[in-house]
Design an enzyme around this catalytic site. Structure first.
Site, PDB file in Angstrom:
ATOM      1  N   ASP A   1     -13.484  55.317 -22.232  1.00  0.00           N
ATOM      2  CA  ASP A   1     -12.488  56.149 -22.733  1.00  0.00           C
ATOM      3  C   ASP A   1     -11.254  56.195 -21.765  1.00  0.00           C
ATOM      4  O   ASP A   1     -10.226  56.154 -22.575  1.00  0.00           O
ATOM      5  CB  ASP A   1     -13.006  57.728 -22.592  1.00  0.00           C
ATOM      6  CG  ASP A   1     -11.989  58.706 -23.185  1.00  0.00           C
ATOM      7  OD1 ASP A   1     -11.660  58.435 -24.525  1.00  0.00           O
ATOM      8  OD2 ASP A   1     -11.506  59.365 -22.421  1.00  0.00           O
TER       9      ASP A   1
ATOM     10  N   MET B   1     -34.655  60.814 -17.220  1.00  0.00           N
ATOM     11  CA  MET B   1     -33.614  61.211 -18.442  1.00  0.00           C
ATOM     12  C   MET B   1     -32.276  61.639 -17.766  1.00  0.00           C
ATOM     13  O   MET B   1     -31.202  61.342 -18.360  1.00  0.00           O
ATOM     14  CB  MET B   1     -34.168  62.390 -19.415  1.00  0.00           C
ATOM     15  CG  MET B   1     -35.319  61.847 -20.140  1.00  0.00           C
ATOM     16  SD  MET B   1     -35.082  60.213 -21.050  1.00  0.00           S
ATOM     17  CE  MET B   1     -33.852  60.748 -22.224  1.00  0.00           C
ATOM     18  N   GLU B   2     -32.126  62.510 -16.880  1.00  0.00           N
ATOM     19  CA  GLU B   2     -31.005  62.857 -16.108  1.00  0.00           C
ATOM     20  C   GLU B   2     -30.351  61.506 -15.631  1.00  0.00           C
ATOM     21  O   GLU B   2     -28.902  61.625 -15.640  1.00  0.00           O
ATOM     22  CB  GLU B   2     -31.267  63.868 -15.004  1.00  0.00           C
ATOM     23  CG  GLU B   2     -31.749  65.194 -15.620  1.00  0.00           C
ATOM     24  CD  GLU B   2     -33.312  65.339 -16.258  1.00  0.00           C
ATOM     25  OE1 GLU B   2     -33.432  66.248 -16.874  1.00  0.00           O
ATOM     26  OE2 GLU B   2     -33.801  64.411 -15.985  1.00  0.00           O
TER      27      GLU B   2
ATOM     28  N   LEU C   1     -35.754  68.397 -26.579  1.00  0.00           N
ATOM     29  CA  LEU C   1     -37.026  68.444 -26.208  1.00  0.00           C
ATOM     30  C   LEU C   1     -37.146  67.986 -24.617  1.00  0.00           C
ATOM     31  O   LEU C   1     -38.220  68.185 -24.064  1.00  0.00           O
ATOM     32  CB  LEU C   1     -38.191  67.950 -26.930  1.00  0.00           C
ATOM     33  CG  LEU C   1     -38.229  68.248 -28.498  1.00  0.00           C
ATOM     34  CD1 LEU C   1     -39.204  67.383 -28.882  1.00  0.00           C
ATOM     35  CD2 LEU C   1     -38.457  69.676 -28.707  1.00  0.00           C
ATOM     36  N   CYS C   2     -35.828  68.021 -24.110  1.00  0.00           N
ATOM     37  CA  CYS C   2     -35.774  67.646 -22.714  1.00  0.00           C
ATOM     38  C   CYS C   2     -35.675  69.053 -21.825  1.00  0.00           C
ATOM     39  O   CYS C   2     -34.576  69.621 -22.281  1.00  0.00           O
ATOM     40  CB  CYS C   2     -34.504  66.713 -22.545  1.00  0.00           C
ATOM     41  SG  CYS C   2     -34.621  66.019 -20.717  1.00  0.00           S
ATOM     42  N   HIS C   3     -36.457  69.296 -21.243  1.00  0.00           N
ATOM     43  CA  HIS C   3     -36.512  70.601 -20.502  1.00  0.00           C
ATOM     44  C   HIS C   3     -35.738  70.664 -19.150  1.00  0.00           C
ATOM     45  O   HIS C   3     -35.203  69.702 -18.681  1.00  0.00           O
ATOM     46  CB  HIS C   3     -37.866  71.055 -20.038  1.00  0.00           C
ATOM     47  CG  HIS C   3     -38.519  70.099 -19.110  1.00  0.00           C
ATOM     48  ND1 HIS C   3     -39.213  68.999 -19.733  1.00  0.00           N
ATOM     49  CD2 HIS C   3     -38.663  70.077 -17.724  1.00  0.00           C
ATOM     50  CE1 HIS C   3     -39.659  68.467 -18.403  1.00  0.00           C
ATOM     51  NE2 HIS C   3     -39.317  69.050 -17.329  1.00  0.00           N
TER      52      HIS C   3
END
Length: 129
Positions: A100, A85-86, A47-49
């Site tokens: 990693d 969010m980004e 739902l993140c556009h």
């Protein structure tokens, strides 16, 4: 703007600082991973556009006293929406990439303190931590 850190053994931090990792330039690879992650956030978070990003900048600080690497991501867009969010995704993926690339030397690394420092735009307006 979002930030977070990965804590590790002093020898692991020294390995990153010296560029001696067997997998190559840890922070350089983590920076590329963070930028790619910011651009793909809408594919990772339901739902993140999708947004047209105009800037993604990723900075690292080696914190010898804490035996940690601090990552800060600044993400910008011209649109009227926030891009927290980004920025958060960029930081998390940068830290995961460091993990990693260094896990052979240190499996006890801990990702911590990921949070938004500053956000502008969107329905909720501005926020400064």
């Amino acid at each position: 703007i979002a930030t977070g850190r990965i804590e590790m053994q002093p020898a692991t931090l020294a390995l990153i600082a010296s560029g001696g990792s067997k997998k190559g330039d840890v922070l350089g690879v983590a920076r590329i991973a963070a930028i790619m992650a910011a651009k793909k956030t809408s594919e990772l978070i339901p739902l993140c556009h999708p947004l047209a990003l105009t800037r993604v900048a990723v900075e690292f600080e080696l914190l010898a006293a804490d035996s940690a690497v601090q990552c800060t991501a600044t993400v910008e867009t011209v649109g009227p929406t926030g891009v927290e969010m980004e920025a958060l995704t960029a930081v998390q993926v940068a830290l995961l990439t460091i993990y990693d690339m260094c896990k052979a030397a240190d499996k006890r690394m801990v990702l911590t303190g990921v949070h938004v420092l500053e956000k502008h735009g969107g329905k909720s307006g501005s926020f400064v931590a």
